[in-house]
Every structure is written in structure tokens, then in C-alpha cells.
Design a protein around this motif. Sequence first.
Motif, mmCIF file in Angstrom:
data_model
loop_
_atom_site.group_PDB
_atom_site.id
_atom_site.type_symbol
_atom_site.label_atom_id
_atom_site.label_comp_id
_atom_site.label_asym_id
_atom_site.label_seq_id
_atom_site.Cartn_x
_atom_site.Cartn_y
_atom_site.Cartn_z
ATOM 1 N N ARG A 48 11.523 2.680 5.916
ATOM 2 C CA ARG A 48 11.825 4.108 5.994
ATOM 3 C C ARG A 48 12.613 4.421 7.262
ATOM 4 O O ARG A 48 13.575 5.193 7.237
ATOM 5 C CB ARG A 48 10.535 4.930 5.948
ATOM 6 N N GLU B 121 0.809 -1.218 0.000
ATOM 7 C CA GLU B 121 0.000 0.000 0.000
ATOM 8 C C GLU B 121 0.844 1.272 0.000
ATOM 9 O O GLU B 121 0.306 2.374 -0.147
ATOM 10 C CB GLU B 121 -0.919 0.007 1.233
ATOM 11 N N ALA B 122 2.161 1.141 0.193
ATOM 12 C CA ALA B 122 3.032 2.313 0.336
ATOM 13 C C ALA B 122 3.635 2.721 -1.000
ATOM 14 O O ALA B 122 3.676 1.943 -1.961
ATOM 15 C CB ALA B 122 4.139 2.019 1.343
ATOM 16 N N PHE B 123 4.137 3.949 -1.057
ATOM 17 C CA PHE B 123 4.795 4.451 -2.259
ATOM 18 C C PHE B 123 5.996 3.586 -2.589
ATOM 19 O O PHE B 123 6.877 3.375 -1.748
ATOM 20 C CB PHE B 123 5.230 5.901 -2.042
ATOM 21 N N ARG B 124 6.012 3.077 -3.792
ATOM 22 C CA ARG B 124 7.068 2.174 -4.283
ATOM 23 C C ARG B 124 7.288 1.000 -3.340
ATOM 24 O O ARG B 124 8.378 0.449 -3.259
ATOM 25 C CB ARG B 124 8.368 2.930 -4.526
ATOM 26 N N ASN B 125 6.243 0.677 -2.593
ATOM 27 C CA ASN B 125 6.233 -0.483 -1.679
ATOM 28 C C ASN B 125 7.218 -0.354 -0.520
ATOM 29 O O ASN B 125 7.567 -1.358 0.121
ATOM 30 C CB ASN B 125 6.522 -1.775 -2.448
#
Length: 290
Positions: free
Chosen positions: A123, A113-117
Motif C-alpha cells: 500500500r 490477513e489483508a484485503f485481497r492480500n
Amino acid sequence: MTRGPFGYSIARSVAHRELFGEILALCEKSRIPLSGLHFETGPGVIEASLRHCDALEAADRAIIFKSMIKAWAQTRGMMATFMAKVSENWPGQSGHIHVSMSADGQNVFYDSEAFRNVSKLMRQFIGGQLKYMNDFCVLAVPNFNSYKRLVPGCWAPIYPSWGIDNRSCAVRVIPGDPSAHRLEYRLPGADLNPYLALACAIGSGILGIETNAALPASIVGDASAEACLPSGRLPQSLAEATYRFAQSPAANDVFGERFVEAFSCSRRWEWEAVQHRVTDFERRRYFEII
């Protein structure tokens, strides 16, 4: 073996297929399987990608591989070197480390579901790597010669930076499906001590998770041009890196005061051993004109 920029050259690999076959067979017999073997940029430069495994075994394999290849090369009348920089005319020799993290059989760096997985945990992990990269640098970049690789335009990091599939950054996120999604820690050179470099990459990442380290904006384009990065430039010499490591509260907490003191002492000795040597370059530059 090669003269010129023949990175990923199929022609050169085929021309030296007998040699490559020996290396691959030697690694298989030694239980050090390779994922890839090819020529890289610069005369005689070969990249060997050791197949992924758990961190401690990866360090064991890397140490055995380096020793084994050096001995094997001598039996063929050649010399294998893992210096970080052998010529100012070409990029240096890297020791990139690919890292992923799993829990209950799942890649916790991956979030569909996250940006660029890139998951929250990933992070935080990268945030810690960047936050402590200057302080821990000497663990991954341990020799006088190592710092001659960290120069602009040579595919080596200049600043603690990260980017999506950006090879000019210190940390490169490699997006993929859950089985392949990972990061590439691009700080170390080929002269790395794999145990210490892995301790640096993993220790700083774990600190990032524990402290919920903030992740700065990713870099698009040449990361060596990002002079405004808040963390500042990476140490530019073994002396600077050693001083930062010795004075770092985080380093003492993670690696222990006894190790920090002993390793820092060894790096100061290494700096002194080389610093006072008069080089051929100095003689050529100064002997007549000064």
C-alpha cells in the motif's frame, strides 16, 4: 499481418505459427525467455511478455529485445515499431512493468490477513507511485508521441489511480498466491527507456515506503472517468511533464540534480524538434478552409 481487433486471437497465432516460432527461438537463444507471445488489439500489434527477473536484468533484456526484434524484422522484409501511438484509430502500444518485492525469500507485497492480500508495504509502495507519478511521469513517458497514447477509452491511464485487477488504472494490483502477487505499472508505453521507466516505478514506490505515503481509494470501473481524483490529471504533453520533472524537489532528491537537469534539457530539445513541424493533418485541416 492482421487487420482488425484480433487481441488474443488463437486463429491468428496459429496462422503465423512459423513467425512466432522464430521469435520464440530467437529469444531463447539470446537468453531473453518469454512468458507469452500473442496478437493484441490493432493491426499488426503483437504483445511479448518478458519473463520476470531482477530489475536491472529486466531492463537489459528489454533493451536487447527491442533492438533484436527490429533487426530481425528487417531480415524478413518487415518493420517492427515500438512507437507509443501509431494510429488515432486504435489504442496505443504499452510497455507495462510488473513489480514485486522480496525480503528473505518472501514476497513482502503479500499479506494473507489483508484485503485481497495487499500488505501495508505494498500500500505504501503504490501510494508513493501515485503521489509522485505526475512529477516523475516523463521518465516513463519520454517522447512527444507518448502522450497521444494517454487518452480516455484506450486502456491507458489518465489519472494516477489504482485498482484491483483494473486495466484502466495507472497501477493494477494483480492478486494471487505469494509466488504471483504483484502490481502492474501501466503508465509507460512501448517507447519506454526501460532503465528510466523502472527507476520511475521503483523510485517513487521506495519514496512511498520511506514517507508512509497514504493510499487513496481504489477505483472500480473506468478510471478515466474519475475527474475528481486529488492528484489531478497526468501531464498531457512532453513539455508539461518535463517542466514538472525539472521543478520537482523529489525528483532532484531521488535522481540527482545533474541527471534531472540533463534529462530535462534533452526532453525540451525533443519537444522543440517536433513542436514546430507542420504535419499532414494540419495541411488537410487548414490549407483550404482557413
